[in-house]
Enzyme design. Structure first.
Site, short mmCIF file in Angstrom:
data_model
loop_
_atom_site.label_atom_id
_atom_site.label_comp_id
_atom_site.label_asym_id
_atom_site.label_seq_id
_atom_site.Cartn_x
_atom_site.Cartn_y
_atom_site.Cartn_z
N THR A 6 -31.84 -25.58 -8.96
CA THR A 6 -32.58 -24.32 -9.01
C THR A 6 -33.95 -24.55 -9.61
OG1 THR A 6 -32.53 -22.01 -9.78
CG2 THR A 6 -31.74 -23.67 -11.32
N ASN A 8 -35.02 -21.86 -11.26
CA ASN A 8 -34.97 -20.70 -12.15
C ASN A 8 -34.17 -21.02 -13.41
OD1 ASN A 8 -34.33 -18.28 -13.41
ND2 ASN A 8 -34.30 -17.12 -11.49
N LYS A 11 -31.36 -18.56 -14.70
CA LYS A 11 -30.01 -18.67 -14.10
C LYS A 11 -29.22 -19.76 -14.83
CE LYS A 11 -31.07 -17.32 -9.33
NZ LYS A 11 -31.07 -17.75 -7.92
N GLU A 31 -35.21 -21.89 2.08
CA GLU A 31 -34.12 -20.92 2.31
C GLU A 31 -34.34 -20.29 3.67
OE1 GLU A 31 -33.58 -18.05 -0.77
OE2 GLU A 31 -32.85 -19.55 -2.19
N ASP A 60 -27.42 -18.05 -5.05
CA ASP A 60 -28.31 -17.16 -4.31
C ASP A 60 -27.87 -15.73 -4.60
OD1 ASP A 60 -30.59 -16.86 -2.78
OD2 ASP A 60 -29.43 -16.44 -0.98
N PHE A 135 -34.73 -11.60 -16.53
CA PHE A 135 -35.75 -11.94 -15.54
C PHE A 135 -35.60 -11.01 -14.34
CE2 PHE A 135 -33.17 -14.11 -12.25
CZ PHE A 135 -31.98 -14.25 -12.93
N GLY A 136 -36.54 -11.14 -13.42
CA GLY A 136 -36.45 -10.43 -12.14
C GLY A 136 -36.27 -8.92 -12.30
N ASP A 138 -34.00 -7.33 -13.84
CA ASP A 138 -33.21 -6.93 -15.01
C ASP A 138 -33.71 -5.65 -15.70
OD1 ASP A 138 -31.30 -8.86 -14.79
OD2 ASP A 138 -32.12 -10.20 -16.32
N HIS A 163 -22.90 -9.89 -12.12
CA HIS A 163 -22.58 -10.60 -10.89
C HIS A 163 -22.47 -12.10 -11.14
CE1 HIS A 163 -26.70 -9.90 -11.85
NE2 HIS A 163 -27.14 -10.84 -11.03
P1 IMP Z 1 -32.72 -15.74 -5.76
O1 IMP Z 1 -31.25 -15.85 -5.98
O2 IMP Z 1 -33.44 -16.71 -6.68
O3 IMP Z 1 -33.12 -15.86 -4.31
O4 IMP Z 1 -33.12 -14.32 -6.29
C1 IMP Z 1 -33.61 -13.28 -5.50
C2 IMP Z 1 -34.44 -12.34 -6.36
O5 IMP Z 1 -33.56 -11.59 -7.18
C3 IMP Z 1 -35.42 -13.04 -7.29
O6 IMP Z 1 -36.62 -12.28 -7.32
C4 IMP Z 1 -34.75 -13.02 -8.63
O7 IMP Z 1 -35.69 -12.90 -9.67
C5 IMP Z 1 -33.88 -11.77 -8.53
N1 IMP Z 1 -32.63 -11.96 -9.28
C6 IMP Z 1 -31.65 -12.87 -9.04
N2 IMP Z 1 -30.68 -12.77 -9.97
C7 IMP Z 1 -31.07 -11.78 -10.81
C8 IMP Z 1 -30.48 -11.23 -11.98
O8 IMP Z 1 -29.43 -11.64 -12.48
N3 IMP Z 1 -31.17 -10.23 -12.56
C9 IMP Z 1 -32.36 -9.75 -12.07
N4 IMP Z 1 -32.95 -10.24 -11.00
C10 IMP Z 1 -32.31 -11.26 -10.37
#
Ligand code: IMP
Length: 181
Positions: A6, A8, A11, A31, A60, A135-136, A138, A163
């Protein structure tokens, strides 16, 4: 022991609380655009098996909002980078129903075989962003049974209901069953 592939680190930090020996390979990978997270994971596992080899995992995830017909879903990363949380809250203005769920698909490549583990967390979209953690999305997601957004929780609190936490508990079970240490 598995390696999480990853870019990230958040995660990784969440997962490491449940699977302490987990390693991280900091890498971005292509992806595909598909209709489900599962298809994206299948493709990435095949691609990465040629680059990384064996015994690695990927994550993912996506946010699925009911009033927006499951948007952003598989487009969650792109939408976060373009609209962000403020953009999502704008789309949610005047929506009465705010239910949403997060879904994580953890892909496992183990001894030449692909496996997928799923975790889902139901909740709702907050009226305004709150909290500094995580992050993201949240700051705008409130899991069921809580008053707080994920961003107002510690990693441990988020893991208990999230999740990703659910998928990683399944991963710990998988590792136990297949003797991965
Ligand atoms: P990906 O799994 O990295 O493709 O994530 C897709 C999008 O969802 C990204 O913008 C991540 O920042 C967001 N995301 C994934 N997991 C989380 C989470 O646990 N909390 C908040 N945002 C998330």
């Amino acid at each position: 022991m598995f390696k999480l592939v990853t870019h990230n680190r958040h995660k990784y930090e969440e997962m490491r609380k449940i699977v302490p020996g987990l390693k991280m390979v900091d890498m971005e990978y292509p992806e595909i655009q598909a209709n489900t997270l599962e298809e994206v994971v299948d493709f990435s596992l095949e691609y990465l098996s040629k680059v990384i080899g064996e015994n690695f995992i990927i994550d993912d995830s996506g946010l699925f909002i009911e009033a927006l017909n499951s948007f952003p879903g598989v487009y969650s990363a792109y939408v976060f980078d373009t609209l962000g949380n403020e953009g999502i809250l704008k789309l949610m203005e005047e929506k009465e129903r705010r239910e949403a769920y997060f879904k994580t698909v953890v892909g496992i490549r183990f001894e030449g075989i692909n496996y997928k583990l799923v975790g889902i967390c139901h909740g709702k979209i907050a009226e305004e962003p709150k909290g500094e953690n995580g992050f993201g999305y949240d700051p705008i997601f409130i899991p069921e049974g809580s008053e707080k957004t994920f961003a107002e929780m510690s990693t441990e609190e988020k893991n208990r209901v999230s999740h990703r936490g659910k998928a990683i508990i399944k991963l710990a079970g998988f590792m136990e069953r297949f003797g991965v240490h």
